[in-house]
Design an enzyme around this catalytic site. Structure first.
Site, PDB file in Angstrom:
ATOM      1  CG  ASP A 109     -34.821  12.106  -8.383  1.00  0.00           C
ATOM      2  OD1 ASP A 109     -35.893  12.611  -8.759  1.00  0.00           O
ATOM      3  OD2 ASP A 109     -34.273  11.158  -8.966  1.00  0.00           O
ATOM      4  CB  THR A 124     -37.319   7.812  -8.317  1.00  0.00           C
ATOM      5  OG1 THR A 124     -38.516   8.187  -8.999  1.00  0.00           O
ATOM      6  CG2 THR A 124     -37.147   6.311  -8.359  1.00  0.00           C
ATOM      7  CG  ASP A 144     -30.220   7.555  -8.165  1.00  0.00           C
ATOM      8  OD1 ASP A 144     -30.312   8.347  -9.139  1.00  0.00           O
ATOM      9  OD2 ASP A 144     -31.163   6.859  -7.772  1.00  0.00           O
TER      10      ASP A 144
END
Length: 849
Positions: free
Chosen positions: A337, A339, A595
């Site tokens: 990812d 971010t 996450d």
């Protein structure tokens, strides 16, 4: 609230699938409950009776007893247990040393799998304690498990949704579905829209009729899928399992052959039983059978994994399943990812460009310079930052500007559907209406403000986020704010926000590229933003990232897109899982980082799931590795540890599998020829310790960074099978030589031990190449230990060694050396591995080796 009858056709199952795919949720009510009255007590009781209550199961697919059964009741453990029990019953506890390896294997396996079970059992997406419902026209506070299907649930700011439902009345509600769908901003919901369990109310209120409760709810289904027990694929474990199956098949006839051979060597079954010689026959048969079980290799693999896990824990990498250490070394595609992985994850205000009277943004001001500027627009900007309901982007304004003193007369909260927020001041220097939001939501048509639109596009192209602050002289009233009515406004400033690209991200990606690991960047952000960040970290990307909204559903077409594009934006959680499955279908070994709860299923589907330490508990529960400090730069160190494990286990497997081969061959030869087996169990334990167990322990933990090459088992077998047969023939020749010379049986056994140790040390020497001072010392110490064991009285007496006569001694050494020459020949003829590629993992700032 005003009630309406929803008429959007869909089903709860459709809604769940849509949520996983990141699409808007629509549901259709089969029956409608009056939101003002709710269910009656009788209706609630009927639903509880037929199982339509919001009760959730809290068990994984594995119980402690099933884990114990799986690790205890194996054929290998049965064989070792029977052999140990027989020796203990015969009073020969000295010969039962081999049982300690089996006990260690069981303990390690149970502890590892029970730890995984506990993490899965603790997984939960819902943390609701009490809920407010309408029943019999009254509001009641009930526990989450007391909710039933068709209940009218009242949601307020901050509530977590305990079950799936449909909005039947609302004055406007924003629902945060980020944990479920990956959508970072709250979603504006209307009457008839569905809400999913696990989401939370970020603004407004609503009455919701529950449609799916208990195990049928979205959160329960997601939790059940995440709790499903599975072990990470390990080639080492798979190869060992294959060896176990082969040996298990051969053990049954082997036991019969060996036991019959030892009884016949003592005059036959009847004579051996009558004379009592059967006890010695059983002890020798036990030695032959127990030696054929490669339990030491399984134990050494577990120890190597465990030591690597401890070393990684010191570098803030939590290994939740030991085989995951090997897993990352085998990975050839890693999906990241943007971010929180490539970027720090926290939003910061980068610059503010005031818009002049001509409609063109001027020079950009840094956040530190805002304190020296003046204008009412600065106070308005500060108000948005300090607003209690400000989102993460608006809150980034707080460090740059102090809280203003003026009080707002009307407020429109931020909504991801509207992509803007607004505030009005009835008096003072901030009088009027101020709007902050995405450029297209604030200024509308690009043609109306081309210079502002161009500046916003330039910001996005740089991998940053653009917002526009606009002002209208007319302050809206609270009634206009409730109706979402905003006047035409003039842009007064263009703001640029961004995330810090991690300083070690480019170095980490360079490492993976150098090691032949493809990097795929999958982000929910705008393709232009994702593409800009990808270029900042060194990804060769000529244009924007691929827009995942255009990804095909057909697997073949999806595979074609993935073969061409490695950076994708606007990716939904459902697409992440589909991308992982498509890559796996292409024969790739995939690692996935994440996450949020929305990443949980993709992490579980991947060959290796990697969670960030700041991630959701559900994500960390299903991941194989957790980066405790969230630093992606630790992964190269994990790769290095994995490669060390694979390289060293392949090294020691040659020793163990050679031993398994010669043990099997000796058992067959002596059993078929009806010859007395030439070793006591304790004597084999001694040779195993000197030539295999002790040196293998050190070899398994030594530094190594050889690039992983699939197929280690068959590479090992090409050497170990001919070498093991050669060793067995040398032992047979030594035994026949000693008995032909009329030597005492203890001398024959000692001569066989010497020949076996010479061969074993040669195999050990091959495994230690290229020699280093440490590896040379290991071989030398093991050779010296053999001499001590044969000559030192206390040790010699325990193992029942008796030094052979000089002729037999020289003969045993000579036969051992002849066999060693043949072993060297097999080693040189065996196909070689590709040249070792040693690659040191880069160290992040503060990382230590």
């Amino acid at each position: 609230m005003t009630a309406e009858t929803p008429a959007r056709p869909s089903s709860p199952d459709d809604a769940t699938a849509a949520a996983i795919a990141g699409e808007p949720v629509r549901q259709r009510l089969l029956t409608t409950t009056d939101p003002a009255v709710g269910l009656t007590a009788a209706e609630v009781a009927a639903r509880v009776a037929d199982g339509r209550a919001n009760r959730l199961a809290h068990a994984s697919s594995r119980t402690l007893m099933s884990i114990l059964r799986a690790n205890l009741f194996t054929l290998f453990n049965l064989v070792i247990a029977v052999c140990t029990a027989v020796l203990l019953l015969l009073g020969r506890w000295q010969d039962a040393l081999f049982s300690f390896a089996a006990i260690s294997n069981v303990v390690i396996g149970v502890v590892q799998e029970h730890g995984a079970k506990r993490k899965l059992d603790s997984l939960a997406l819902l943390h609701v304690q009490r809920s407010t419902v309408v029943r019999d026209g009254e509001r009641l506070d009930v526990a989450m498990e007391q909710l039933v299907q068709d209940d009218i649930l009242l949601l307020r700011l901050g509530d977590q949704v305990p079950a799936d439902g449909v909005i039947v009345a609302t004055e406007g509600i924003d629902v945060d579905e980020s944990l479920l769908t990956g959508e970072s901003e709250p979603q504006l919901k209307h009457v008839g829209d569905g809400v999913l369990s696990g989401s939370a109310v970020s603004a407004g209120s609503a009455a919701v009729q529950l449609t799916s409760v208990g195990g049928d709810s979205f959160a329960a289904r997601l939790t059940a899928e995440a709790r499903r027990f599975s072990l990470v694929h390990s080639e080492l474990r798979a190869a060992l399992d294959r060896v176990v199956r082969w040996i298990s098949i051969a053990l049954v006839p082997l036991i019969a052959i060996v036991l019959n051979g030892q009884m016949q060597a003592r005059g036959g079954w009847a004579a051996a039983i009558e004379s009592g010689a059967w006890q010695d026959a059983v002890v020798l048969a036990t030695a032959a059978i127990s030696a054929s079980v490669p339990q030491g290799l399984i134990l050494m693999t577990s120890i190597a994994f465990a030591v690597a896990a401890v070393k990684l824990a010191r570098r803030q990498v939590l290994v939740q399943e030991l085989a995951a250490v090997e897993g990352l070394a085998r990975v050839d595609v890693i999906c990241l990812d943007k971010t929180g992985t490539l970027t720090e994850g926290d939003v910061e205000l980068l610059s503010v460009a005031p818009v002049g009277d001509d409609g063109s943004p001027g020079d950009a001001l840094a956040p530190d310079d805002l304190g020296h500027a003046s204008g009412a627009w600065l106070d308005a900007l500060a108000w948005f930052g300090h607003d209690e309901s400000a989102n993460a982007t608006a809150k980034a304004i707080v460090p740059a500007l102090p809280r203003p003193a003026d009080r707002a007369s009307a407020v429109i909260g931020f909504s991801s559907a509207r992509r803007r927020s607004a505030v009005a001041f009835a008096a003072g220097r901030m009088r009027g209406t101020w709007i902050l939001g995405a450029p297209e939501s604030v200024v509308g048509d690009e043609a109306a403000h081309p210079a502002v639109a161009a500046r916003a596009l330039e910001i996005a192209a740089g991998g940053r986020r653009a917002l526009v602050l606009a002002h209208a002289p007319h302050p809206i009233s609270p009634e206009e704010a409730e109706r979402q009515e905003l006047p035409a406004a003039r842009p007064v400033a263009v703001l640029a926000f961004g995330e810090h690209v991690r300083h070690d991200a480019a170095l980490t990606l360079d490492y993976f590229r150098a090691q032949g690991v493809e990097v795929r960047i999958l982000s929910g952000d705008h393709p232009r933003t994702v593409g800009a960040v990808a270029r900042q970290v060194g990804v060769d990307l000529p244009g924007d990232a691929f827009d995942a909204r255009h990804l095909p559903a057909d697997p073949a077409a999806l595979a074609a897109v993935l073969a061409e594009h490695r950076v994708l934006g606007r990716v939904t959680p459902g697409q992440k899982r589909g991308i992982v499955e498509a890559l796996q279908a292409m024969g790739r070994t995939v690692a996935m980082t994440g996450d949020g709860v929305n990443d949980a299923l993709a992490l579980k589907t991947a060959d290796l799931g990697i969670a960030m330490g700041s991630g959701a508990p559900a994500t960390k529960a299903v991941a194989r590795l957790v980066l405790l400090d969230g630093r992606f730069s630790h992964l190269p160190r994990v790769v290095a540890e994995g490669r060390q494990v694979i390289a060293n286990i392949e090294r020691v497997s040659r020793i163990f599998l050679t031993k398994t081969t010669y043990a099997f061959t000796m058992a067959l030869l002596f059993g078929a020829l009806l010859l007395q087996y030439p070793f006591l169990p304790r004597q084999l334990s001694a040779t195993d310790g000197l030539t295999i167990g002790i040196p293998a322990f050190f070899l398994a933990l030594m530094p190594a960074a050889t690039r992983y090459v699939p197929g280690f088992l068959f590479r090992s077998l090409r050497f170990t099978v001919p070498s093991g047969v050669t060793v067995a023939l040398a032992i047979l020749a030594t035994t026949l030589l000693g008995r032909a010379a009329g030597a005492d049986e203890r001398q024959v056994q000692t001569a066989a031990v010497i020949a076996l140790t010479v061969c074993g040390l040669w195999v050990l020497g091959i495994a230690c190449r290229p020699f280093t001072p440490t590896r040379a010392a290991i071989v030398a110490v093991m050779a010296a230990s053999l001499v001590i064991a044969v000559l030192l009285p206390p040790i010699r007496d325990f193992f029942e060694f008796r030094p052979p006569e000089p002729d037999l001694l020289l003969g045993s050494i000579g036969l051992g050396l002849v066999a060693s020459v043949l072993i060297e020949l097999w080693h040189r003829l065996a196909p070689k591995l590709p040249p070792a590629i040693v690659a040191d993992a880069p160290r992040a700032a503060g990382d230590t080796a």
